[in-house]
Every structure is written in C-alpha cells, then in structure tokens.
Scaffold this motif. Sequence first.
Motif, PDB file in Angstrom:
ATOM      1  N   ALA A   1      40.375 -49.698  38.922  1.00  0.00           N
ATOM      2  CA  ALA A   1      40.785 -50.825  38.079  1.00  0.00           C
ATOM      3  C   ALA A   1      40.751 -50.462  36.603  1.00  0.00           C
ATOM      4  CB  ALA A   1      39.875 -52.030  38.344  1.00  0.00           C
ATOM      5  N   GLY A   2      39.866 -49.541  36.214  1.00  0.00           N
ATOM      6  CA  GLY A   2      39.732 -49.179  34.811  1.00  0.00           C
ATOM      7  C   GLY A   2      40.814 -48.266  34.289  1.00  0.00           C
ATOM      8  N   ILE A   3      41.568 -47.622  35.192  1.00  0.00           N
ATOM      9  CA  ILE A   3      42.619 -46.695  34.759  1.00  0.00           C
ATOM     10  C   ILE A   3      44.009 -47.170  35.166  1.00  0.00           C
ATOM     11  CG2 ILE A   3      41.095 -44.678  34.749  1.00  0.00           C
ATOM     12  CD1 ILE A   3      42.292 -43.951  37.521  1.00  0.00           C
ATOM     13  N   ALA A   4      44.093 -48.367  35.752  1.00  0.00           N
ATOM     14  CA  ALA A   4      45.371 -48.881  36.258  1.00  0.00           C
ATOM     15  C   ALA A   4      46.026 -49.803  35.238  1.00  0.00           C
ATOM     16  CB  ALA A   4      45.158 -49.621  37.571  1.00  0.00           C
ATOM     17  N   ARG A   5      47.261 -49.539  34.932  1.00  0.00           N
ATOM     18  CA  ARG A   5      48.024 -50.404  34.030  1.00  0.00           C
ATOM     19  C   ARG A   5      48.191 -51.787  34.658  1.00  0.00           C
ATOM     20  NH1 ARG A   5      53.520 -47.949  33.741  1.00  0.00           N
ATOM     21  NH2 ARG A   5      53.922 -49.659  32.313  1.00  0.00           N
ATOM     22  N   ASN A   6      48.095 -52.814  33.829  1.00  0.00           N
ATOM     23  CA  ASN A   6      48.338 -54.204  34.229  1.00  0.00           C
ATOM     24  C   ASN A   6      47.321 -54.760  35.209  1.00  0.00           C
ATOM     25  OD1 ASN A   6      50.622 -54.183  32.596  1.00  0.00           O
ATOM     26  ND2 ASN A   6      51.986 -53.628  34.269  1.00  0.00           N
ATOM     27  N   CYS A   7      46.224 -54.043  35.452  1.00  0.00           N
ATOM     28  CA  CYS A   7      45.158 -54.609  36.282  1.00  0.00           C
ATOM     29  C   CYS A   7      44.296 -55.491  35.384  1.00  0.00           C
ATOM     30  CB  CYS A   7      44.318 -53.509  36.908  1.00  0.00           C
ATOM     31  SG  CYS A   7      43.003 -54.145  37.977  1.00  0.00           S
ATOM     32  N   LEU A   8      44.288 -56.792  35.664  1.00  0.00           N
ATOM     33  CA  LEU A   8      43.611 -57.759  34.802  1.00  0.00           C
ATOM     34  C   LEU A   8      42.141 -57.938  35.154  1.00  0.00           C
ATOM     35  CD1 LEU A   8      46.389 -60.496  34.724  1.00  0.00           C
ATOM     36  CD2 LEU A   8      46.023 -58.631  33.090  1.00  0.00           C
ATOM     37  N   GLY A   9      41.757 -57.520  36.365  1.00  0.00           N
ATOM     38  CA  GLY A   9      40.366 -57.699  36.764  1.00  0.00           C
ATOM     39  C   GLY A   9      40.130 -57.170  38.158  1.00  0.00           C
ATOM     40  N   VAL A  10      38.846 -57.106  38.530  1.00  0.00           N
ATOM     41  CA  VAL A  10      38.478 -56.606  39.851  1.00  0.00           C
ATOM     42  C   VAL A  10      37.213 -57.325  40.296  1.00  0.00           C
ATOM     43  CG1 VAL A  10      37.179 -54.683  38.835  1.00  0.00           C
ATOM     44  CG2 VAL A  10      37.970 -54.518  41.210  1.00  0.00           C
ATOM     45  N   SER A  11      37.132 -57.633  41.594  1.00  0.00           N
ATOM     46  CA  SER A  11      35.980 -58.350  42.141  1.00  0.00           C
ATOM     47  C   SER A  11      35.602 -57.756  43.490  1.00  0.00           C
ATOM     48  CB  SER A  11      36.296 -59.836  42.358  1.00  0.00           C
ATOM     49  OG  SER A  11      36.712 -60.460  41.165  1.00  0.00           O
ATOM     50  N   ILE A  12      34.329 -57.917  43.840  1.00  0.00           N
ATOM     51  CA  ILE A  12      33.856 -57.616  45.181  1.00  0.00           C
ATOM     52  C   ILE A  12      33.338 -58.912  45.794  1.00  0.00           C
ATOM     53  CG2 ILE A  12      32.075 -56.464  46.553  1.00  0.00           C
ATOM     54  CD1 ILE A  12      32.220 -54.117  44.680  1.00  0.00           C
ATOM     55  N   MET A  13      33.823 -59.222  46.971  1.00  0.00           N
ATOM     56  CA  MET A  13      33.333 -60.381  47.705  1.00  0.00           C
ATOM     57  C   MET A  13      32.665 -59.882  48.978  1.00  0.00           C
ATOM     58  SD  MET A  13      36.242 -63.305  47.167  1.00  0.00           S
ATOM     59  CE  MET A  13      36.550 -63.970  45.518  1.00  0.00           C
ATOM     60  N   LYS A  14      31.338 -60.042  49.032  1.00  0.00           N
ATOM     61  CA  LYS A  14      30.587 -59.566  50.185  1.00  0.00           C
ATOM     62  C   LYS A  14      30.686 -60.523  51.365  1.00  0.00           C
ATOM     63  CE  LYS A  14      27.311 -57.070  47.269  1.00  0.00           C
ATOM     64  NZ  LYS A  14      25.879 -56.894  46.886  1.00  0.00           N
ATOM     65  N   GLU A  15      30.961 -61.791  51.072  1.00  0.00           N
ATOM     66  CA  GLU A  15      31.073 -62.806  52.120  1.00  0.00           C
ATOM     67  C   GLU A  15      32.513 -63.290  52.206  1.00  0.00           C
ATOM     68  OE1 GLU A  15      28.681 -63.450  54.084  1.00  0.00           O
ATOM     69  OE2 GLU A  15      27.012 -62.508  52.993  1.00  0.00           O
ATOM     70  N   ARG A  16      33.077 -63.298  53.369  1.00  0.00           N
ATOM     71  CA  ARG A  16      34.470 -63.691  53.532  1.00  0.00           C
ATOM     72  C   ARG A  16      34.696 -65.169  53.222  1.00  0.00           C
ATOM     73  NH1 ARG A  16      37.204 -59.496  55.824  1.00  0.00           N
ATOM     74  NH2 ARG A  16      38.887 -60.671  56.810  1.00  0.00           N
ATOM     75  N   LYS A  17      33.652 -65.969  53.341  1.00  0.00           N
ATOM     76  CA  LYS A  17      33.791 -67.388  53.017  1.00  0.00           C
ATOM     77  C   LYS A  17      34.087 -67.595  51.532  1.00  0.00           C
ATOM     78  CE  LYS A  17      28.774 -68.082  52.505  1.00  0.00           C
ATOM     79  NZ  LYS A  17      27.577 -68.780  53.047  1.00  0.00           N
ATOM     80  N   GLU A  18      33.646 -66.667  50.682  1.00  0.00           N
ATOM     81  CA  GLU A  18      33.964 -66.760  49.255  1.00  0.00           C
ATOM     82  C   GLU A  18      35.460 -66.611  49.032  1.00  0.00           C
ATOM     83  OE1 GLU A  18      31.751 -63.808  47.216  1.00  0.00           O
ATOM     84  OE2 GLU A  18      29.793 -64.510  47.905  1.00  0.00           O
ATOM     85  N   LEU A  19      36.055 -65.669  49.761  1.00  0.00           N
ATOM     86  CA  LEU A  19      37.505 -65.484  49.650  1.00  0.00           C
ATOM     87  C   LEU A  19      38.243 -66.681  50.239  1.00  0.00           C
ATOM     88  CD1 LEU A  19      39.903 -63.771  48.839  1.00  0.00           C
ATOM     89  CD2 LEU A  19      39.720 -62.565  51.027  1.00  0.00           C
TER      90      LEU A  19
END
Length: 337
Positions: free
Chosen positions: A84-102
């Motif tokens: 995510a830190g080297i990708a153009r136009n990537c506005l953010g990145v997240s980790i969701m450990k629980e599928r219910k969050e997604l």
Amino acid sequence: MTTEAPNRPCLYAIYDLSKAPVTFDVMNFFVFAHIWSQRAGFSGYHVIFVMGEGREFRNLTPKDLTLPYDEKVWRLWHVLMPHAGIARNCLGVSIMKERKELAQLLRAIHPMQIIPPDYTLEKPNQLIMLSQLFQLTPTAEEMAVFEPTASALERVGGWLSQRAPGGRPVSLTLRTSRAEPDRNSRLDEWLAAARVMRERGFDPIVVPDTDVVTGGYEMSIFGDLPVFSIGAVDLDLRLAMFRLATLNIADNGGPAFLSYFMAGSTMLCFLPVEKLPAVVGLGRIGRMAELLGVAEGQSFPHATPLRRFVWRPDDRDAIVEEFEKATVALEAATAAP
C-alpha cells in the motif's frame, strides 16, 4: 467490467485471506484495484485484508501448507501490507481479523464500490491471477502502479555510492528460501556470472531472500558481493534499488515482478524452467505459462529488451549471455537521441 460508478470517491478492494495467498502475488491484486479504480472513475482505492473464519488463512497450495500460522501472520504485516505504501492511488489499507467487521462495512457501501465484483463473505472470489489481469489488456500507463518513495531513493542512492563505486550497479535477486527449496537459485552459477559482470565494469549486488536475512544466516554464501540485506525486509527500499540499478536480474520472480509494474524499470527474470514439476506440478512449462498469463516463451505486456522474462535455466552461460544482450540494449538506449 463497468465504467459506471456511484457518486462516491473510493473503491474498496477486498483481499480475502481464506482464498488468496500471503505471497507477493498480492501485487497483482493491487494492480487490479488500480486499473479498476481508474477505469471506473474513482479517486483511488482502499485495500482491505480480511482473515478467514477463526482468523485462519488459506491452506490450498504446497506453500500454504508449508508455512506455519505465525509465519503467515508475519507475512500479512511485512509482505502484503507494505504494498500500500508504494502503490499509486492507494488511499488506505486495513486488516480485518473478524469477518463480521467486513460484513458491517459491506452493508454500508454501494456494491459498485467493491471489488472483486459479486464478492460476498459466503462465496468470496478473488482477482489474483496474472491471466485474469492481462485479460483486461492493460495499457503501459495502467501497468505503472508501483513507485518507491523519495526517501527510499535517497537512502538507496547513498548506499550505492558506497557499494557500487563504478556507478553501474546490477541487482541480482536470488532465491534461497526454506519453503519449496527445489526452486532455489544455483548460487555457484550466479556467482560465476557476477564475476563476468565485474570484468565488464559493472557492480553486481545481491538482493537476498527474506528467509536468509531474517534467519540470521551468513552472507558469506554470496562470496565477496555486496549484499543489500535491508531490501529483503523493506519493500520500499527494495523497489528503490530496482529503480536506481542500471540493470536488474532475478531468478524465480516473486518481488522481482514489481519491476514489471513500474514505469521505466529494467528486469530480466529467469523462470524455473528446469525446476519443474516441483514448481507447478503436472503440465510443466505449459502450466507455468498459463499461471503467468502469457504464451510459452513470451513476456509481460509491454515488454522490452531490458524488461522481460528469460525462459532459460539459470546457469552461468545463460546468465552471462542474457546480461550481455541487455548491455547492448542499454548502450543503444543511451545512444538514442
């Protein structure tokens, strides 16, 4: 793929770890997200890594089954996330450990803001194969997804000033992994080829395997070649080396494929044509070509003499011959008006 977009600024790209690997194949997904967001008119995209039920990972391929759970967690943070830190136009990145969050997020956003299309938690689908990517017939501009940061370029430039006094560094990305060791580079052959490169006035530098660096192994296995160890654990610095090196040569792909998604880069990547069927199983070279999304003997879209696959064993003579072809191309590019 639609070109219509809802009146919202951000695309959400879901990388489902119950179906997708914790490997550098994640770069293909970032390229998908980049192209999709551009064509659909979004300002950028946000990547979400979601773990499987019970915070589990995929267990499908030989590599999946070889890697222990803690190693997969480490790769999530140190291999997947840094893209995510080297990708153009990537506005953010997240980790969701629980599928219910997604699940909560999916209820809150428009379906057209989500890729893969038709994604659901119950039936997750993924966009990680190069064959899928190349079906989009990306332009050269669309494939220019990754770039090192200015700080990384400055740091690597300083490193090269000390370790590549001739000003013509050649990075050698070599595989010496404990996972699937049948794929590893033939070190004696590469070291012999590196000696020829030195005789030609170039400065060969090893970008080692992450396993070698994090495992505390001696760098003496690479003889007297300078070793860019930090590039094995820092993706931004690795990419800066690829950008600043006069020429990049690699064995077996992986992180080296980043160069194929960076404008103006060089990369001669030797494919494991004599390390089959251990690598891809039945089907051998034809199956490998299928996985790469190209015809046998061909390269990525928009390949050049300095940016291509090498369908040859990694022995000294082949490495030297391909290096010399590249130096001719370098001289022609320098001489061009």
